[in-house]
Design a protein around this motif. Structure first.
Motif, PDB file in Angstrom:
ATOM      1  N   UNK A 103      -5.255  -2.670  -1.149  1.00 61.50           N
ATOM      2  CA  UNK A 103      -5.490  -3.058   0.240  1.00 61.50           C
ATOM      3  C   UNK A 103      -6.201  -4.405   0.323  1.00 61.50           C
ATOM      4  N   UNK A 104      -7.215  -4.600  -0.481  1.00 62.29           N
ATOM      5  CA  UNK A 104      -7.950  -5.874  -0.458  1.00 62.29           C
ATOM      6  C   UNK A 104      -7.060  -7.032  -0.900  1.00 62.29           C
ATOM      7  N   UNK A 105      -6.262  -6.789  -1.905  1.00 63.47           N
ATOM      8  CA  UNK A 105      -5.393  -7.842  -2.431  1.00 63.47           C
ATOM      9  C   UNK A 105      -4.356  -8.289  -1.400  1.00 63.47           C
ATOM     10  N   UNK A 106      -3.900  -7.364  -0.588  1.00 60.28           N
ATOM     11  CA  UNK A 106      -2.860  -7.673   0.385  1.00 60.28           C
ATOM     12  C   UNK A 106      -3.418  -7.947   1.781  1.00 60.28           C
ATOM     13  N   UNK A 107      -4.724  -7.827   1.937  1.00 63.02           N
ATOM     14  CA  UNK A 107      -5.312  -8.070   3.243  1.00 63.02           C
ATOM     15  C   UNK A 107      -5.114  -6.932   4.210  1.00 63.02           C
ATOM     16  N   UNK A 108      -4.885  -5.727   3.695  1.00 61.84           N
ATOM     17  CA  UNK A 108      -4.723  -4.550   4.543  1.00 61.84           C
ATOM     18  C   UNK A 108      -6.087  -3.921   4.821  1.00 61.84           C
ATOM     19  N   UNK A 109      -6.099  -2.947   5.713  1.00 62.25           N
ATOM     20  CA  UNK A 109      -7.337  -2.258   6.035  1.00 62.25           C
ATOM     21  C   UNK A 109      -7.756  -1.348   4.874  1.00 62.25           C
ATOM     22  N   UNK A 110      -8.948  -1.583   4.370  1.00 59.98           N
ATOM     23  CA  UNK A 110      -9.455  -0.748   3.285  1.00 59.98           C
ATOM     24  C   UNK A 110      -9.669   0.683   3.786  1.00 59.98           C
ATOM     25  N   UNK A 111     -10.090   0.812   5.043  1.00 57.98           N
ATOM     26  CA  UNK A 111     -10.301   2.146   5.607  1.00 57.98           C
ATOM     27  C   UNK A 111      -9.006   2.944   5.607  1.00 57.98           C
ATOM     28  N   UNK A 112      -7.885   2.278   5.844  1.00 58.73           N
ATOM     29  CA  UNK A 112      -6.594   2.954   5.826  1.00 58.73           C
ATOM     30  C   UNK A 112      -6.258   3.427   4.416  1.00 58.73           C
ATOM     31  N   UNK A 113      -6.593   2.622   3.423  1.00 56.77           N
ATOM     32  CA  UNK A 113      -6.370   3.003   2.030  1.00 56.77           C
ATOM     33  C   UNK A 113      -7.206   4.216   1.656  1.00 56.77           C
ATOM     34  N   UNK A 114      -8.413   4.292   2.205  1.00 53.29           N
ATOM     35  CA  UNK A 114      -9.295   5.418   1.900  1.00 53.29           C
ATOM     36  C   UNK A 114      -8.754   6.721   2.479  1.00 53.29           C
ATOM     37  N   UNK A 161       0.818  -1.208   0.000  1.00 61.34           N
ATOM     38  CA  UNK A 161       0.000   0.000   0.000  1.00 61.34           C
ATOM     39  C   UNK A 161       0.860   1.271   0.000  1.00 61.34           C
ATOM     40  N   UNK A 162       1.910   1.358   0.836  1.00 63.90           N
ATOM     41  CA  UNK A 162       2.768   2.552   0.764  1.00 63.90           C
ATOM     42  C   UNK A 162       3.454   2.701  -0.596  1.00 63.90           C
ATOM     43  N   UNK A 163       3.866   1.596  -1.201  1.00 64.09           N
ATOM     44  CA  UNK A 163       4.498   1.659  -2.523  1.00 64.09           C
ATOM     45  C   UNK A 163       3.500   2.132  -3.575  1.00 64.09           C
ATOM     46  N   UNK A 164       2.250   1.696  -3.446  1.00 66.73           N
ATOM     47  CA  UNK A 164       1.213   2.118  -4.390  1.00 66.73           C
ATOM     48  C   UNK A 164       0.934   3.614  -4.247  1.00 66.73           C
ATOM     49  N   UNK A 165       0.960   4.108  -3.022  1.00 64.96           N
ATOM     50  CA  UNK A 165       0.781   5.543  -2.785  1.00 64.96           C
ATOM     51  C   UNK A 165       1.879   6.331  -3.486  1.00 64.96           C
ATOM     52  N   UNK A 166       3.107   5.862  -3.369  1.00 64.76           N
ATOM     53  CA  UNK A 166       4.230   6.542  -4.011  1.00 64.76           C
ATOM     54  C   UNK A 166       4.090   6.528  -5.530  1.00 64.76           C
ATOM     55  N   UNK A 198       6.403  12.961  -0.513  1.00 66.06           N
ATOM     56  CA  UNK A 198       5.607  11.773  -0.825  1.00 66.06           C
ATOM     57  C   UNK A 198       6.109  10.572  -0.028  1.00 66.06           C
ATOM     58  N   UNK A 199       7.416  10.472   0.148  1.00 63.64           N
ATOM     59  CA  UNK A 199       7.986   9.382   0.935  1.00 63.64           C
ATOM     60  C   UNK A 199       7.537   9.468   2.397  1.00 63.64           C
ATOM     61  N   UNK A 200       7.410  10.694   2.902  1.00 69.21           N
ATOM     62  CA  UNK A 200       6.936  10.870   4.280  1.00 69.21           C
ATOM     63  C   UNK A 200       5.499  10.382   4.428  1.00 69.21           C
ATOM     64  N   UNK A 201       4.675  10.641   3.424  1.00 74.11           N
ATOM     65  CA  UNK A 201       3.287  10.168   3.461  1.00 74.11           C
ATOM     66  C   UNK A 201       3.255   8.647   3.448  1.00 74.11           C
ATOM     67  N   UNK A 202       4.066   8.058   2.568  1.00 74.81           N
ATOM     68  CA  UNK A 202       4.123   6.597   2.478  1.00 74.81           C
ATOM     69  C   UNK A 202       4.649   5.980   3.768  1.00 74.81           C
ATOM     70  N   UNK A 203       5.664   6.592   4.357  1.00 78.14           N
ATOM     71  CA  UNK A 203       6.214   6.090   5.621  1.00 78.14           C
ATOM     72  C   UNK A 203       5.180   6.183   6.740  1.00 78.14           C
ATOM     73  N   UNK A 204       4.445   7.285   6.773  1.00 74.63           N
ATOM     74  CA  UNK A 204       3.403   7.440   7.781  1.00 74.63           C
ATOM     75  C   UNK A 204       2.313   6.399   7.624  1.00 74.63           C
ATOM     76  N   UNK A 205       1.977   6.068   6.380  1.00 74.18           N
ATOM     77  CA  UNK A 205       0.975   5.032   6.119  1.00 74.18           C
ATOM     78  C   UNK A 205       1.473   3.683   6.621  1.00 74.18           C
ATOM     79  N   UNK A 206       2.748   3.392   6.392  1.00 75.77           N
ATOM     80  CA  UNK A 206       3.319   2.122   6.849  1.00 75.77           C
ATOM     81  C   UNK A 206       3.260   2.019   8.371  1.00 75.77           C
ATOM     82  N   UNK A 207       3.573   3.119   9.052  1.00 67.80           N
ATOM     83  CA  UNK A 207       3.522   3.127  10.514  1.00 67.80           C
ATOM     84  C   UNK A 207       2.093   2.938  10.998  1.00 67.80           C
ATOM     85  N   UNK A 208       1.144   3.620  10.363  1.00 71.01           N
ATOM     86  CA  UNK A 208      -0.261   3.476  10.753  1.00 71.01           C
ATOM     87  C   UNK A 208      -0.753   2.045  10.563  1.00 71.01           C
ATOM     88  N   UNK A 209      -0.314   1.438   9.453  1.00 73.61           N
ATOM     89  CA  UNK A 209      -0.690   0.059   9.197  1.00 73.61           C
ATOM     90  C   UNK A 209      -0.133  -0.892  10.240  1.00 73.61           C
TER      91      UNK A 209
END
Length: 206
Positions: A125-136, A79-84, A189-200
């Protein structure tokens, strides 16, 4: 004289494509229905055969600007890679056309076009089993960041080209360096992706 019946020689795609060309050539303030009609050789009223109002036309133009995002390869990405990947591609799409960020921002704010990154991130998110709400949430943050960042960039460049910036506020070869802009963008953009990884990691699991 423009032929009011000439509109039948044009499709909605023709009208939207011409509007996109005028946007890039003259900028958003000069993208008027009259200017578009004159370019197409029709009366302004003829354009309403294709679009009920100007906002609908601008939404169609926005959709064309954002269309390449659908071709962004996301298979196998986290998910973080997809965001980037989507963030970088979206910036490229907006920078392709003059005033594109301002136009797209308006269409998104009025819900005339859907978020171009929401569905792709949900699918990742669905493909990897991550939280869809987090992707939103990530999609919301990503759109606001990219559109806002490019909007400011394009506004400053336009103002500088018109001589509206002077002294310390004027743009220099260093501040307008494309590589420098991209580097700053990539770091944010990397900071956003890193923050998403931490939240996940904190929420743990779908």
């Amino acid at each position: 004289m423009a032929d009011p019946g000439n509109t039948r020689r044009h499709s909605s795609d023709d009208v939207a494509e011409t509007a996109l060309r005028l946007l890039d050539e003259y900028g958003l303030p000069d993208l008027t229905m009259r200017h578009l009609a004159n370019t197409l050789g029709v009366q302004p009223s003829a354009l309403y055969w294709h679009f009920p109002n100007k906002q609908a036309l601008l939404a169609a133009v926005s959709a064309r600007i954002l269309a390449p995002l659908a071709q962004t390869p996301l298979e196998g990405l986290t998910l973080p890679e997809a965001v980037t990947a989507l963030g970088s591609r979206m910036r490229e799409c907006l920078l392709t056309y003059r005033d594109a960020a301002e136009l797209v921002s308006s269409s998104l704010a009025l819900d005339l076009v859907p978020s171009p990154v929401l569905t792709p991130l949900q699918e990742v998110a669905r493909r990897r089993g991550d939280q869809v709400a987090l992707a939103e949430v990530a999609a919301e943050v990503l759109v606001h960041f990219v559109v806002g960042r490019v909007f400011h960039e394009q506004q400053r460049r336009t103002a500088d080209s018109l001589g509206l910036l002077d002294g310390a506020g004027s743009l220099t070869p260093e501040t307008t360096d494309a590589a420098g802009d991209e580097h700053t963008f990539d770091r944010a953009l990397a900071m956003i992706a890193d923050g998403l990884a931490v939240s996940g990691a904190r929420t743990g699991g779908p």
